[in-house]
Design a protein around this motif. Structure first.
Motif: not given
Length: 461
Positions: A441-460
């Motif tokens: 609930l506190k730490k895990l982001p949602e990643t569905k529908g995003k490219s691996l590169e988009e996920i990298e930009h958002e998380i990092i």
């Protein structure tokens, strides 16, 4: 974007996912063979030797996971998956042919190395070839094949073993077909899918993201074009190049401790460990003890294990259908919360000596909950959240965390069961599931529908 070549994506994903099938088979076959090889090697009265026979493969799993981190970014995903297929084949033949306990252990460790490699690399490879819109479904295929492997092992164990009479002595079991040959054929049956995996892996392409990292531009364009057409290949390759930041060659492991990377690595380590410490694999590894405590004999136990494996398979299809609709985070929340509640009921059933069908129902319910949530979605999340340039190394760290947690789970269950009884042990797993729920609930982001590169930009960032 050009229309995706889903048949091609499915074909190469399924070949890679055979590593998952062998992971599942090798992981579970030991449980069905356990009542028989223990008599053959005369370890039925030695808890230490029994525990080592069950958990020795975990040492190999750790070695395989570490090797995947050291070598997958250097030599690629494909070569190491081929090597894992070779190890599965060798282990299946050697384990079944063993006449000495220590030889048996050596081949179990070799099989464990194959598991460690495949458990890390199969989902990673699929995530790196599958487009964002369908990546969850395709990575979940790896969990589907794991479950199919588990069910195949359970069916093989059930069908190969002859019925065991209630009250049969150790000497009678040892002198029977089961004690002399059945357990061998349980392991030898694995050579068929292992050999198929070994052959077919030569026909799949290398991961385009690994090729891009190593400057193989022409090959990347060709593979991506076959996956989604020329427009898709051009756009996808541009995204990959941007995130790689011109980095090629060997990974600097100090990158794993950079502020942004360290945050996402922690998420991966905890999620991987939680997938094991949610406790469900105890039911697979120690099914004999779990069902025996519920009042079942050996032959009934083998059949009940097949029932649980069938439920596992059915509800994995539910996960494949929902993972790109409901999302990764929602399914993880459902799994952690659901298991906490089910374990509370299981603990109560053991505490009040409620056995038979009610306890079997709760076991099946727990497996259904796990199969449609934590089991497949953990691998999806781990294959998605790490940056391209260090994905192999970071995924290996998370996988090592998973296998360390698995070892601790397997090793401590008999101790916990002895100290707290089955009721207290499952209540403890329920508390762990509540802790996992809070973390998700506190730490895990949602990643569905995003490219691996988009996920990298958002998380990092």
């Amino acid at each position: 974007m050009s229309k995706l070549n889903t048949k091609y994506i499915f074909a190469i994903s399924m070949v890679s996912a055979l590593g998952g099938l062998l992971f599942g088979y090798d992981w579970v076959v030991i449980g069905g063979a356990k009542p028989f090889y223990e008599k053959f090697f005369d370890i039925a009265q030695s808890p230490n030797l029994q525990g080592w026979a069950m958990s020795s493969a975990l040492l190999g799993c750790l070695l395989g996971a570490i090797a995947s981190g050291v070598f997958s970014d250097r030599y690629g995903r494909k070569k190491l998956l081929i090597f894992s297929a070779f190890l599965f084949t060798l282990s299946a033949i050697g384990t079944g042919a063993s006449n000495l306990y220590y030889i048996f252990i050596i081949y179990r460790i070799l099989g464990g190395i194959g598991i460690g490699l495949a458990s890390n690399l199969s989902p990673m490879y699929i995530a790196e070839v599958a487009p964002a819109a369908v990546r969850g479904k395709f990575v979940s295929l790896n969990q589907l094949t794991i479950v199919v492997g588990i069910l195949l092992a359970q069916l093989a164990n059930w069908q190969i073993a002859e019925p065991v009479a209630l009250g049969a002595t150790d000497g009678e079991i040892l002198a029977s077909w089961n004690g002399q040959m059945a357990w061998r054929w349980m392991f030898w049956a694995e050579t068929i899918p292992a050999g198929l995996f070994f052959i077919l892996m030569f026909f799949v392409p290398e991961s385009p993201r690994w090729l891009a990292k190593n400057g193989k531009e022409a090959k990347v364009e060709r593979i991506l074009s076959r996956i989604g057409g020329a427009d898709y290949a051009h756009k996808e390759y541009a995204n990959i190049r941007e995130t790689l930041d011109n980095e090629t060659g060997k990974v600097n492991y100090r990158q794993l401790f950079e502020p942004g990377i360290k945050k996402v690595l922690l998420i991966g380590i905890v999620i991987a460990a939680f997938q094991q410490w949610c406790g469900i694999n105890v039911i697979f590894n120690y099914a004999e003890e779990v069902f025996e405590a519920a009042g079942y004999g050996v032959s009934d136990i083998l059949f009940n294990i097949v029932v649980t494996g069938s439920v596992n398979l059915v509800f994995t299809f539910v996960a494949i259908y929902t993972v790109d609709k409901l999302g990764r985070r929602a399914l993880m929340i459902m799994g952690a919360g659901g298991l906490a509640g089910i374990y509370a009921l299981m603990g109560a059933a053991y505490y009040f000596h409620i056995s038979g069908g009610i306890l079997l129902f709760l076991v099946v319910l727990a497996i259904a909950c796990y199969a449609m949530s934590l089991a497949p979605v953990t691998w999806v999340v781990l294959s998605e959240i790490f940056p391209n340039r260090i994905r192999g190394a970071a995924m290996a760290v998370a996988t090592v965390s998973l296998w360390l947690a698995s070892f601790l789970l397997t090793y401590t269950f008999p101790l916990l069961n002895n100290a707290f009884g089955a009721s207290g042990t499952f209540w403890l797993y329920g508390i762990i599931c509540l802790g996992g729920l809070v973390f998700i609930l506190k730490k895990l982001p949602e990643t569905k529908g995003k490219s691996l590169e988009e996920i990298e930009h958002e998380i990092i960032n």
